[in-house]
Write a protein that holds these residues in place. Structure first.
Motif, mmCIF file in Angstrom:
data_model
loop_
_atom_site.group_PDB
_atom_site.id
_atom_site.type_symbol
_atom_site.label_atom_id
_atom_site.label_comp_id
_atom_site.label_asym_id
_atom_site.label_seq_id
_atom_site.Cartn_x
_atom_site.Cartn_y
_atom_site.Cartn_z
ATOM 1 N N THR A 165 32.517 27.833 29.229
ATOM 2 C CA THR A 165 33.198 28.126 27.951
ATOM 3 C C THR A 165 32.274 28.428 26.752
ATOM 4 O O THR A 165 32.772 29.132 25.836
ATOM 5 C CB THR A 165 34.080 26.849 27.477
ATOM 6 N N THR A 166 30.847 28.166 26.874
ATOM 7 C CA THR A 166 30.113 28.505 26.103
ATOM 8 C C THR A 166 29.479 30.153 26.256
ATOM 9 O O THR A 166 28.446 30.434 25.456
ATOM 10 C CB THR A 166 29.076 27.484 25.798
ATOM 11 N N GLY A 167 29.568 30.546 27.227
ATOM 12 C CA GLY A 167 29.356 32.053 27.411
ATOM 13 C C GLY A 167 28.014 32.184 28.470
ATOM 14 O O GLY A 167 27.544 33.220 28.536
ATOM 15 N N VAL A 168 27.717 31.102 29.185
ATOM 16 C CA VAL A 168 26.611 31.088 29.956
ATOM 17 C C VAL A 168 27.183 31.511 31.303
ATOM 18 O O VAL A 168 28.044 31.096 31.687
ATOM 19 C CB VAL A 168 26.151 29.494 30.184
ATOM 20 N N ALA A 169 26.487 32.464 31.991
ATOM 21 C CA ALA A 169 26.905 33.056 33.207
ATOM 22 C C ALA A 169 26.017 32.391 34.431
ATOM 23 O O ALA A 169 24.739 32.532 34.166
ATOM 24 C CB ALA A 169 26.523 34.501 33.130
ATOM 25 N N ILE A 170 26.412 31.435 35.414
ATOM 26 C CA ILE A 170 25.832 30.910 36.261
ATOM 27 C C ILE A 170 25.811 31.840 37.350
ATOM 28 O O ILE A 170 26.924 31.855 38.090
ATOM 29 C CB ILE A 170 26.352 29.414 36.315
ATOM 30 N N LEU A 171 24.645 32.373 37.776
ATOM 31 C CA LEU A 171 24.516 33.307 38.882
ATOM 32 C C LEU A 171 23.957 32.846 40.017
ATOM 33 O O LEU A 171 22.791 32.480 39.864
ATOM 34 C CB LEU A 171 23.940 34.534 38.351
ATOM 35 N N SER A 172 24.413 32.803 41.076
ATOM 36 C CA SER A 172 23.660 32.211 42.352
ATOM 37 C C SER A 172 23.534 33.433 43.253
ATOM 38 O O SER A 172 24.396 34.373 43.655
ATOM 39 C CB SER A 172 24.777 31.294 43.178
ATOM 40 N N TYR A 173 22.279 33.560 43.840
ATOM 41 C CA TYR A 173 21.861 34.590 44.544
ATOM 42 C C TYR A 173 21.032 33.980 45.708
ATOM 43 O O TYR A 173 20.524 32.809 45.827
ATOM 44 C CB TYR A 173 20.774 35.393 43.793
ATOM 45 N N GLN A 174 20.947 34.658 47.097
ATOM 46 C CA GLN A 174 20.184 34.535 47.979
ATOM 47 C C GLN A 174 19.329 35.620 48.440
ATOM 48 O O GLN A 174 19.793 36.781 48.020
ATOM 49 C CB GLN A 174 21.254 34.196 49.179
ATOM 50 N N PRO A 175 18.308 35.563 49.098
ATOM 51 C CA PRO A 175 17.485 36.707 49.372
ATOM 52 C C PRO A 175 18.222 37.607 50.301
ATOM 53 O O PRO A 175 18.953 37.319 51.199
ATOM 54 C CB PRO A 175 16.322 36.133 50.283
ATOM 55 N N SER A 176 18.041 38.946 49.937
ATOM 56 C CA SER A 176 18.688 39.846 50.755
ATOM 57 C C SER A 176 18.401 40.256 52.287
ATOM 58 O O SER A 176 18.718 41.005 52.969
ATOM 59 C CB SER A 176 19.094 41.260 50.182
ATOM 60 N N GLU A 177 16.958 39.872 52.568
ATOM 61 C CA GLU A 177 16.138 40.103 53.793
ATOM 62 C C GLU A 177 16.583 39.013 54.733
ATOM 63 O O GLU A 177 16.498 37.861 54.444
ATOM 64 C CB GLU A 177 14.768 40.201 53.420
#
Length: 177
Positions: A165-177
């Motif tokens: 709600t405060t505008g923080v984007a929680i981005l979860s990533y994994q290695p693509s290899e």
């Protein structure tokens, strides 16, 4: 095989330095729940020296939920300068890449790295990170230590997106290899 997850606060311009100075206005219940879920899913911490020293100075005094686990869980600390491990820590003084790789191979534990930019970049270069959680705050700081510095190109695949709600984007990533 063990798994390593990184959880890091970032500004829009990639600054990771001193998040206590700029991230608190964006803290909300959604971020608290996300951080709690990530924290409780892990068995041990891997930390750089600076993060370890800050945490070790603060957490033993904390009385809120999670403090018992934080204070008792094993911590593996990359350091060449500290001598006496405290706060349930073991020091990794030699080849951090080799030692972390051994931890991953010889256990099935879940390891969490908070912040610890240089350590994270080193492990990232050697493909030892399994998942990244970047909490990107809607603020441009213009100066400070950036997480993505002069590294070679690295492909990541998006594993999840949440916004608070405060505008923080929680981005979860994994290695693509």
């Amino acid at each position: 095989m063990g798994k390593i997850t990184v959880s890091m606060y970032l500004s829009l311009d990639g600054v990771m330095e001193e998040p206590g100075d700029w991230h608190m206005p964006y803290w909300d219940d959604e971020m608290a729940k996300f951080q709690s879920d990530v924290f409780y899913a892990n068995d041990a911490l891997i930390l750089g020296r600076v993060t370890y020293e800050g945490f070790a100075a603060a957490w033993p005094k904390v009385k809120e939920e999670g403090a018992d686990k934080m204070n008792t869980m094993p911590k593996y600390v990359a350091t060449t300068t500290l001598e006496e491990p405290q706060w349930n820590a073991s020091f990794i003084k030699n080849n951090i890449v080799e030692e972390v790789n051994r931890l991953k191979r010889e256990t099935d534990q879940q390891y969490l790295i908070y912040g610890s930019g240089q350590l994270t970049r080193t492990l990232m270069e050697h493909n030892l990170i399994d998942e990244y959680h970047f909490m990107v705050h809607p603020v441009v700081l213009g100066k400070g230590k950036r997480f993505f510095m002069e590294q070679g190109q690295r492909g990541l695949k998006l594993a999840g997106v949440k916004t608070t709600t405060t505008g923080v984007a929680i981005l979860s990533y994994q290695p693509s290899e």
